[in-house]
Write a protein that holds these residues in place. Sequence first.
Motif, PDB file in Angstrom:
ATOM      1  N   CYS A 205       0.827  -1.210   0.000  1.00  0.00           N
ATOM      2  CA  CYS A 205       0.000   0.000   0.000  1.00  0.00           C
ATOM      3  C   CYS A 205       0.857   1.254   0.000  1.00  0.00           C
ATOM      4  O   CYS A 205       0.498   2.267  -0.617  1.00  0.00           O
ATOM      5  N   MET A 206       1.988   1.199   0.665  1.00  0.00           N
ATOM      6  CA  MET A 206       2.884   2.358   0.677  1.00  0.00           C
ATOM      7  C   MET A 206       3.425   2.661  -0.713  1.00  0.00           C
ATOM      8  O   MET A 206       3.733   3.820  -1.029  1.00  0.00           O
ATOM      9  N   SER A 207       3.548   1.653  -1.554  1.00  0.00           N
ATOM     10  CA  SER A 207       4.043   1.865  -2.915  1.00  0.00           C
ATOM     11  C   SER A 207       2.930   2.221  -3.889  1.00  0.00           C
ATOM     12  O   SER A 207       3.156   2.966  -4.839  1.00  0.00           O
ATOM     13  N   ILE A 208       1.720   1.685  -3.652  1.00  0.00           N
ATOM     14  CA  ILE A 208       0.631   1.833  -4.625  1.00  0.00           C
ATOM     15  C   ILE A 208      -0.178   3.116  -4.401  1.00  0.00           C
ATOM     16  O   ILE A 208      -0.448   3.865  -5.346  1.00  0.00           O
ATOM     17  N   ILE A 209      -0.570   3.375  -3.162  1.00  0.00           N
ATOM     18  CA  ILE A 209      -1.523   4.455  -2.880  1.00  0.00           C
ATOM     19  C   ILE A 209      -0.988   5.846  -3.222  1.00  0.00           C
ATOM     20  O   ILE A 209      -1.703   6.652  -3.836  1.00  0.00           O
ATOM     21  N   PRO A 210       0.271   6.195  -2.855  1.00  0.00           N
ATOM     22  CA  PRO A 210       0.677   7.600  -3.020  1.00  0.00           C
ATOM     23  C   PRO A 210       1.283   7.946  -4.366  1.00  0.00           C
ATOM     24  O   PRO A 210       1.972   8.965  -4.473  1.00  0.00           O
ATOM     25  N   THR A 211       1.044   7.147  -5.399  1.00  0.00           N
ATOM     26  CA  THR A 211       1.706   7.391  -6.684  1.00  0.00           C
ATOM     27  C   THR A 211       1.475   8.808  -7.191  1.00  0.00           C
ATOM     28  O   THR A 211       2.408   9.520  -7.577  1.00  0.00           O
ATOM     29  N   GLY A 212       0.209   9.249  -7.192  1.00  0.00           N
ATOM     30  CA  GLY A 212      -0.101  10.593  -7.664  1.00  0.00           C
ATOM     31  C   GLY A 212       0.486  11.668  -6.772  1.00  0.00           C
ATOM     32  O   GLY A 212       0.981  12.702  -7.247  1.00  0.00           O
ATOM     33  N   LEU A 213       0.445  11.437  -5.455  1.00  0.00           N
ATOM     34  CA  LEU A 213       1.011  12.412  -4.524  1.00  0.00           C
ATOM     35  C   LEU A 213       2.511  12.567  -4.729  1.00  0.00           C
ATOM     36  O   LEU A 213       3.050  13.683  -4.671  1.00  0.00           O
ATOM     37  N   LEU A 214       3.196  11.457  -4.953  1.00  0.00           N
ATOM     38  CA  LEU A 214       4.642  11.521  -5.161  1.00  0.00           C
ATOM     39  C   LEU A 214       4.986  12.352  -6.393  1.00  0.00           C
ATOM     40  O   LEU A 214       5.953  13.120  -6.385  1.00  0.00           O
ATOM     41  N   ALA A 215       4.183  12.209  -7.451  1.00  0.00           N
ATOM     42  CA  ALA A 215       4.444  12.968  -8.674  1.00  0.00           C
ATOM     43  C   ALA A 215       4.249  14.463  -8.451  1.00  0.00           C
ATOM     44  O   ALA A 215       4.961  15.284  -9.031  1.00  0.00           O
ATOM     45  N   ARG A 216       3.289  14.841  -7.592  1.00  0.00           N
ATOM     46  CA  ARG A 216       2.986  16.260  -7.388  1.00  0.00           C
ATOM     47  C   ARG A 216       3.840  16.906  -6.309  1.00  0.00           C
ATOM     48  O   ARG A 216       4.177  18.087  -6.408  1.00  0.00           O
ATOM     49  N   TYR A 217       4.203  16.139  -5.256  1.00  0.00           N
ATOM     50  CA  TYR A 217       4.831  16.781  -4.105  1.00  0.00           C
ATOM     51  C   TYR A 217       6.226  16.255  -3.764  1.00  0.00           C
ATOM     52  O   TYR A 217       6.924  16.866  -2.956  1.00  0.00           O
ATOM     53  N   GLY A 218       6.625  15.111  -4.326  1.00  0.00           N
ATOM     54  CA  GLY A 218       7.941  14.568  -4.019  1.00  0.00           C
ATOM     55  C   GLY A 218       7.910  13.621  -2.833  1.00  0.00           C
ATOM     56  O   GLY A 218       6.982  13.637  -2.009  1.00  0.00           O
ATOM     57  N   SER A 219       8.938  12.808  -2.733  1.00  0.00           N
ATOM     58  CA  SER A 219       8.953  11.734  -1.738  1.00  0.00           C
ATOM     59  C   SER A 219       9.105  12.236  -0.308  1.00  0.00           C
ATOM     60  O   SER A 219       8.506  11.685   0.616  1.00  0.00           O
ATOM     61  N   SER A 220       9.895  13.283  -0.092  1.00  0.00           N
ATOM     62  CA  SER A 220      10.116  13.757   1.280  1.00  0.00           C
ATOM     63  C   SER A 220       8.825  14.250   1.911  1.00  0.00           C
ATOM     64  O   SER A 220       8.502  13.918   3.061  1.00  0.00           O
ATOM     65  N   ILE A 221       8.045  15.039   1.173  1.00  0.00           N
ATOM     66  CA  ILE A 221       6.795  15.576   1.707  1.00  0.00           C
ATOM     67  C   ILE A 221       5.785  14.460   1.949  1.00  0.00           C
ATOM     68  O   ILE A 221       5.156  14.382   3.015  1.00  0.00           O
ATOM     69  N   VAL A 222       5.622  13.575   0.981  1.00  0.00           N
ATOM     70  CA  VAL A 222       4.625  12.510   1.113  1.00  0.00           C
ATOM     71  C   VAL A 222       4.999  11.554   2.243  1.00  0.00           C
ATOM     72  O   VAL A 222       4.164  11.231   3.109  1.00  0.00           O
ATOM     73  N   THR A 223       6.246  11.115   2.277  1.00  0.00           N
ATOM     74  CA  THR A 223       6.671  10.176   3.321  1.00  0.00           C
ATOM     75  C   THR A 223       6.661  10.833   4.687  1.00  0.00           C
ATOM     76  O   THR A 223       6.136  10.271   5.660  1.00  0.00           O
ATOM     77  N   GLY A 224       7.245  12.024   4.782  1.00  0.00           N
ATOM     78  CA  GLY A 224       7.322  12.705   6.068  1.00  0.00           C
ATOM     79  C   GLY A 224       5.961  13.053   6.630  1.00  0.00           C
ATOM     80  O   GLY A 224       5.681  12.804   7.818  1.00  0.00           O
ATOM     81  N   MET A 225       5.079  13.610   5.814  1.00  0.00           N
ATOM     82  CA  MET A 225       3.751  13.970   6.303  1.00  0.00           C
ATOM     83  C   MET A 225       2.907  12.731   6.591  1.00  0.00           C
ATOM     84  O   MET A 225       2.085  12.729   7.507  1.00  0.00           O
ATOM     85  N   GLY A 226       3.120  11.654   5.812  1.00  0.00           N
ATOM     86  CA  GLY A 226       2.419  10.408   6.108  1.00  0.00           C
ATOM     87  C   GLY A 226       2.788   9.875   7.481  1.00  0.00           C
ATOM     88  O   GLY A 226       1.925   9.440   8.252  1.00  0.00           O
ATOM     89  N   MET A 227       4.077   9.905   7.799  1.00  0.00           N
ATOM     90  CA  MET A 227       4.527   9.465   9.122  1.00  0.00           C
ATOM     91  C   MET A 227       3.962  10.354  10.223  1.00  0.00           C
ATOM     92  O   MET A 227       3.500   9.878  11.267  1.00  0.00           O
TER      93      MET A 227
END
Length: 324
Positions: A205-227
Amino acid sequence: MAEQEDITAEDFGTDAASRARRRGIRERLNASANRKLITGFLATLAGGIFWGFSGTCASYLFENYAVDTAWLMVVRQLCSGALFLVFILATDRARLKQLLTTPRDLALLAVFAASGVFLNQYFYLLAVRAMNAGTATVLQCLQLIIIMVYACLRARRGPRKRELAGVVLALAGTYLLATAGNPSTLVIPPDGLAIGLIAAVGAACMSIIPTGLLARYGSSIVTGMGMLVSGIASSVIIRPWEQVPAFDAMGWGAFAVLVFVGSFLAYFLYMQGVKDIGSMRASLIGTVEPVSATITSALFLGTVFAPTDIAGFALIIAMVFLTV
């Protein structure tokens, strides 16, 4: 890009000086690409090693201190999320503001935090506690089977031959880990096996769900805010401030390594590697994670692995190479 434009505009002459200049520019571009490849390889390798080592740190805390699994997950997420937030505020504040003011993306981030970050990290720590860091990490690699099935369904295609071979290897490896080759016995506790498989679902789920978010905001924002979102939401129920374990200096040191090295640096370096060398190469290099968890568990905790365990690890790691 500017250098490439210079080549197009000025350097298509036939004289020796023009050819030498073009050759020199190509060599500099190749050297830059090679440096990026090497940097990406080293970053991904370090990220995978740190991920594996985080499981060993968790095992050490579970074996030597009265640490509640939920407490460790929540405080780990809050601390690593805070580190990411400091980094984001210093480097990418504009995109963070955009995320926080886009309700649809915030809703998707909440789904990612619940079904990806929380599910994966909580059940991974439970699997470490029920078994050991090496076995828990290898079972988590089964996420790639789930990702493969999802990709086939989304593309409306059947699995390729190498993907089917990967499934067979994964099932064989899991069988060896669970039974040590004897179908009448179950070496891994049934609850440990189930927990490890749930952790794999969370990792997928960590790889599948945020695909669109990663494209728009980058990995640091998506991963950090998810945590951070997962940690804050879980704190409301778990209330970690009421059950702080009695760590000594070694305990706090292991916890600090788990947070900074095993969470913040591991994610940061791995995602940098994905950016530099692409997701396929990064996934292949990331298979060092279960190897790291197994080796560090054996070296620092004295965990003993049977030959069938090693064979099961090898089959599941081979599955990774076939399915990415």
